[in-house]
Design a protein around this motif. Structure first.
Motif, PDB file in Angstrom:
ATOM      1  N   UNK A 100       9.206  -6.862 -10.932  1.00  9.46           N
ATOM      2  CA  UNK A 100       8.381  -8.025 -10.599  1.00  9.46           C
ATOM      3  C   UNK A 100       7.330  -7.617  -9.576  1.00  9.46           C
ATOM      4  N   UNK A 101       6.286  -8.427  -9.484  1.00  9.35           N
ATOM      5  CA  UNK A 101       5.261  -8.179  -8.485  1.00  9.35           C
ATOM      6  C   UNK A 101       5.797  -8.573  -7.113  1.00  9.35           C
ATOM      7  N   UNK A 102       5.447  -7.796  -6.085  1.00 10.88           N
ATOM      8  CA  UNK A 102       5.928  -8.161  -4.746  1.00 10.88           C
ATOM      9  C   UNK A 102       5.109  -9.284  -4.130  1.00 10.88           C
ATOM     10  N   UNK A 103       5.773 -10.116  -3.358  1.00 10.74           N
ATOM     11  CA  UNK A 103       5.068 -11.044  -2.481  1.00 10.74           C
ATOM     12  C   UNK A 103       4.624 -10.230  -1.262  1.00 10.74           C
ATOM     13  N   UNK A 104       3.752 -10.774  -0.458  1.00 12.06           N
ATOM     14  CA  UNK A 104       3.214 -10.053   0.698  1.00 12.06           C
ATOM     15  C   UNK A 104       4.337  -9.590   1.631  1.00 12.06           C
ATOM     16  N   UNK A 117       3.431  -3.813   8.416  1.00  8.00           N
ATOM     17  CA  UNK A 117       2.106  -4.417   8.265  1.00  8.00           C
ATOM     18  C   UNK A 117       2.301  -5.917   8.073  1.00  8.00           C
ATOM     19  N   UNK A 118       1.479  -6.688   8.725  1.00  5.25           N
ATOM     20  CA  UNK A 118       1.590  -8.137   8.638  1.00  5.25           C
ATOM     21  C   UNK A 118       1.380  -8.610   7.199  1.00  5.25           C
ATOM     22  N   UNK A 119       2.283  -9.446   6.686  1.00  7.96           N
ATOM     23  CA  UNK A 119       2.090  -9.984   5.344  1.00  7.96           C
ATOM     24  C   UNK A 119       0.750 -10.706   5.185  1.00  7.96           C
ATOM     25  N   UNK A 120       0.278 -11.354   6.255  1.00  7.31           N
ATOM     26  CA  UNK A 120      -1.007 -12.051   6.148  1.00  7.31           C
ATOM     27  C   UNK A 120      -2.155 -11.065   5.934  1.00  7.31           C
ATOM     28  N   UNK A 121      -2.018  -9.856   6.431  1.00 10.71           N
ATOM     29  CA  UNK A 121      -3.018  -8.825   6.189  1.00 10.71           C
ATOM     30  C   UNK A 121      -3.003  -8.409   4.726  1.00 10.71           C
ATOM     31  N   UNK A 159      -1.978 -10.202   2.079  1.00 12.74           N
ATOM     32  CA  UNK A 159      -2.228 -11.276   1.110  1.00 12.74           C
ATOM     33  C   UNK A 159      -3.595 -11.179   0.462  1.00 12.74           C
ATOM     34  N   UNK A 160      -4.592 -10.749   1.196  1.00 12.13           N
ATOM     35  CA  UNK A 160      -5.958 -10.672   0.643  1.00 12.13           C
ATOM     36  C   UNK A 160      -6.070  -9.658  -0.490  1.00 12.13           C
ATOM     37  N   UNK A 161      -5.103  -8.735  -0.571  1.00 12.43           N
ATOM     38  CA  UNK A 161      -5.152  -7.690  -1.594  1.00 12.43           C
ATOM     39  C   UNK A 161      -4.347  -8.036  -2.846  1.00 12.43           C
TER      40      UNK A 161
END
Length: 114
Positions: free
Chosen positions: A11-15, A36-40, A42-44
């Motif tokens: 499956x695709x990973x969540x941030x 690494x921050x998940x919020x960083x 998310x944009x990718x």
């Protein structure tokens, strides 16, 4: 790391999952040695998802059709912000970056076989 995670977990990973994976499996951390921050990350996620579809098309066509990719993304539930369909313009704007990534990954994966 994105592709390896998918291979290992089907499956695709969540941030949050990608952040943990990068830290534990790749030793990639952010400030202070923390994951690494998940919020960083998310944009990718959207470009990673679209690239996967683009790469499937690139295997078959030297110049993948943005329209065909947009349709396949829609069929797989890959959308832009607020669940808006991806536009062919968005995909066309990413094409140069996707091709660079394709070429780099192709060279990277070919090296061990040489």
């Amino acid at each position: 790391a994105w592709t390896e995670y998918q291979t290992e977990h089907s499956q695709e990973p969540r941030a949050e999952q990608l952040s943990a994976y990068l830290a534990s499996k790749k030793g990639m951390t952010g400030r202070g040695g923390k994951p690494v921050s998940p919020s960083t990350l998310r944009r990718y996620l959207l470009p990673f998802r679209v690239y996967n579809v683009w790469a499937e098309h690139r295997v078959r066509n030297e110049i993948p059709s943005p329209d065909a990719i947009a349709q396949e993304c829609a069929a797989h539930g890959i959308t832009a912000q607020h669940n808006k369909p991806l536009t062919t313009d968005y995909i066309a704007e990413q094409a140069d970056d996707f091709e660079r990534r394709w070429q780099a990954l192709t060279r990277h994966h070919a090296k061990p076989q040489q």
